[in-house]
Design a protein around this motif. Structure first.
Motif, PDB file in Angstrom:
ATOM      1  N   TRP A   9       0.897  -1.362  -0.179  1.00 47.91           N
ATOM      2  CA  TRP A   9       0.264   0.156  -0.064  1.00 47.91           C
ATOM      3  C   TRP A   9       0.854   1.429  -0.044  1.00 47.91           C
ATOM      4  CZ3 TRP A   9      -5.230  -0.016  -0.495  1.00 47.91           C
ATOM      5  CH2 TRP A   9      -5.736  -1.566  -0.411  1.00 47.91           C
ATOM      6  N   GLU A  19      -9.611  13.598  -4.825  1.00 46.43           N
ATOM      7  CA  GLU A  19      -9.372  12.202  -4.508  1.00 46.43           C
ATOM      8  C   GLU A  19     -10.285  11.414  -5.472  1.00 46.43           C
ATOM      9  OE1 GLU A  19      -9.015  14.951  -0.919  1.00 46.43           O
ATOM     10  OE2 GLU A  19     -11.065  14.574  -2.343  1.00 46.43           O
ATOM     11  N   LYS A  23      -8.998   8.796  -8.057  1.00 45.95           N
ATOM     12  CA  LYS A  23      -9.367   7.342  -8.174  1.00 45.95           C
ATOM     13  C   LYS A  23      -9.850   6.785  -9.664  1.00 45.95           C
ATOM     14  CE  LYS A  23     -12.097   4.014  -5.609  1.00 45.95           C
ATOM     15  NZ  LYS A  23     -13.112   3.680  -4.338  1.00 45.95           N
ATOM     16  N   ILE A  26      -7.115   6.787 -12.348  1.00 46.68           N
ATOM     17  CA  ILE A  26      -6.202   5.801 -12.152  1.00 46.68           C
ATOM     18  C   ILE A  26      -6.643   4.312 -12.480  1.00 46.68           C
ATOM     19  CG2 ILE A  26      -4.730   4.378 -10.610  1.00 46.68           C
ATOM     20  CD1 ILE A  26      -4.065   6.894  -8.791  1.00 46.68           C
ATOM     21  N   LYS A  27      -8.077   4.017 -12.234  1.00 41.96           N
ATOM     22  CA  LYS A  27      -8.715   2.964 -12.466  1.00 41.96           C
ATOM     23  C   LYS A  27      -8.842   2.913 -14.136  1.00 41.96           C
ATOM     24  CE  LYS A  27     -11.533   1.503  -8.910  1.00 41.96           C
ATOM     25  NZ  LYS A  27     -12.626   1.024  -8.245  1.00 41.96           N
ATOM     26  N   ILE A  39      -1.297  -2.605 -10.447  1.00 43.29           N
ATOM     27  CA  ILE A  39      -2.186  -1.522  -9.430  1.00 43.29           C
ATOM     28  C   ILE A  39      -3.536  -2.227  -9.103  1.00 43.29           C
ATOM     29  CG2 ILE A  39      -3.150   0.553  -9.430  1.00 43.29           C
ATOM     30  CD1 ILE A  39      -0.874   1.722 -11.437  1.00 43.29           C
ATOM     31  N   GLU A  41      -5.626  -2.234  -5.949  1.00 43.92           N
ATOM     32  CA  GLU A  41      -6.731  -1.672  -5.348  1.00 43.92           C
ATOM     33  C   GLU A  41      -6.580  -0.004  -5.146  1.00 43.92           C
ATOM     34  OE1 GLU A  41      -8.547  -3.376  -1.923  1.00 43.92           O
ATOM     35  OE2 GLU A  41      -7.052  -5.158  -2.242  1.00 43.92           O
ATOM     36  N   ILE A  42      -7.499   0.792  -5.086  1.00 43.54           N
ATOM     37  CA  ILE A  42      -7.212   2.216  -4.959  1.00 43.54           C
ATOM     38  C   ILE A  42      -8.418   2.638  -3.830  1.00 43.54           C
ATOM     39  CG2 ILE A  42      -7.117   4.490  -6.037  1.00 43.54           C
ATOM     40  CD1 ILE A  42      -6.938   2.740  -8.812  1.00 43.54           C
ATOM     41  N   HIS A  43      -8.207   3.272  -2.905  1.00 44.28           N
ATOM     42  CA  HIS A  43      -9.084   3.729  -1.635  1.00 44.28           C
ATOM     43  C   HIS A  43      -8.989   5.103  -1.431  1.00 44.28           C
ATOM     44  CE1 HIS A  43     -10.575  -0.371  -0.777  1.00 44.28           C
ATOM     45  NE2 HIS A  43      -9.418  -0.951  -0.658  1.00 44.28           N
ATOM     46  N   VAL A  69      -4.874   9.741  -1.580  1.00 46.28           N
ATOM     47  CA  VAL A  69      -5.655   8.387  -2.186  1.00 46.28           C
ATOM     48  C   VAL A  69      -4.661   6.992  -1.694  1.00 46.28           C
ATOM     49  CG1 VAL A  69      -6.301   7.034  -4.456  1.00 46.28           C
ATOM     50  CG2 VAL A  69      -6.739   9.795  -3.970  1.00 46.28           C
ATOM     51  N   ILE A  71      -3.422   3.432  -2.600  1.00 52.50           N
ATOM     52  CA  ILE A  71      -3.055   2.320  -3.475  1.00 52.50           C
ATOM     53  C   ILE A  71      -2.170   1.397  -3.099  1.00 52.50           C
ATOM     54  CG2 ILE A  71      -2.320   2.340  -6.016  1.00 52.50           C
ATOM     55  CD1 ILE A  71      -2.603   5.568  -6.164  1.00 52.50           C
ATOM     56  N   VAL A  83       0.676   6.590 -11.775  1.00 53.23           N
ATOM     57  CA  VAL A  83       0.132   7.065 -10.700  1.00 53.23           C
ATOM     58  C   VAL A  83       0.476   8.483 -10.795  1.00 53.23           C
ATOM     59  CG1 VAL A  83      -0.052   7.288  -8.265  1.00 53.23           C
ATOM     60  CG2 VAL A  83      -0.332   4.990  -9.393  1.00 53.23           C
TER      61      VAL A  83
END
Length: 174
Positions: A9, A19, A23, A26-27, A39, A41-43, A69, A71, A83
């Motif tokens: 992470w 934010e 997200k 990036i997705k 890559i 997960e992104i939270h 964020v 990641i 990123v």
């Protein structure tokens, strides 16, 4: 070499208010480049906040860390580039230009567990409390919350059923 391929992470700093856009961007880049394995997960960590306006209770979601964020990714030149060059990202958190992964303790304090415990417990199962103030009491599971790693158990105390919230590590299946 194997440890380098394990996703960790990382924290990316963003413009405040960007934010969710970061997200999504990036997705989209992950989709376009087929980088799901790098890559992962992104939270944008959020929490419920109760507001009372005009005598009415309203629950809203509030960012816990505005401007950041989190990641989960394998750090490579390409993943760093994707990123770092996402619109709205100002950089990674870490000294200089070297991103530093979050430690397990930091993840836990943020409510992000690296490994979720896998339990074969379900609502209606009989369990015994093995630690804490209710140790050696037995009860029936009423609710399982995987996100918070908590369960609600009805324990028989003083001749009546009492609901108690316990951690997964405090119980064992009977």
């Amino acid at each position: 070499m194997e440890t380098e391929n394990k996703a960790k992470w990382y924290v990316a700093h963003t413009y405040s208010g960007y934010e969710n856009k970061v997200k999504a961007n990036i997705k989209a880049a992950v989709e376009t480049r087929g980088m799901h394995d790098i890559i992962q997960e992104i939270h944008v960590p959020m929490q419920e906040q109760v507001e009372i306006k005009n005598g009415k209770k309203k629950i809203t979601m509030k960012k816990i860390f505005p401007g950041y964020v989190i990641i989960k990714m394998i750090m490579t030149d390409e993943s760093w580039y994707v990123v770092r060059n996402t619109r709205g990202v100002t950089g990674f958190v870490g000294p200089g230009s070297k991103p530093v992964p979050l430690s397990d303790a930091e993840l836990k304090s943020m409510g992000i567990q690296e490994q979720r415990p896998v339990l074969d417990i379900y609502v209606g199962d009989h369990v015994k409390v093995i630690s804490g103030p209710f140790e050696n009491f037995a009860g029936v599971i009423e609710e399982v919350n995987l996100d918070k790693t908590k369960i609600k158990v009805n324990i028989s105390m003083f001749g009546r059923e009492t609901p108690v919230e316990l951690g997964f590590d405090q119980i064992e299946k009977m």
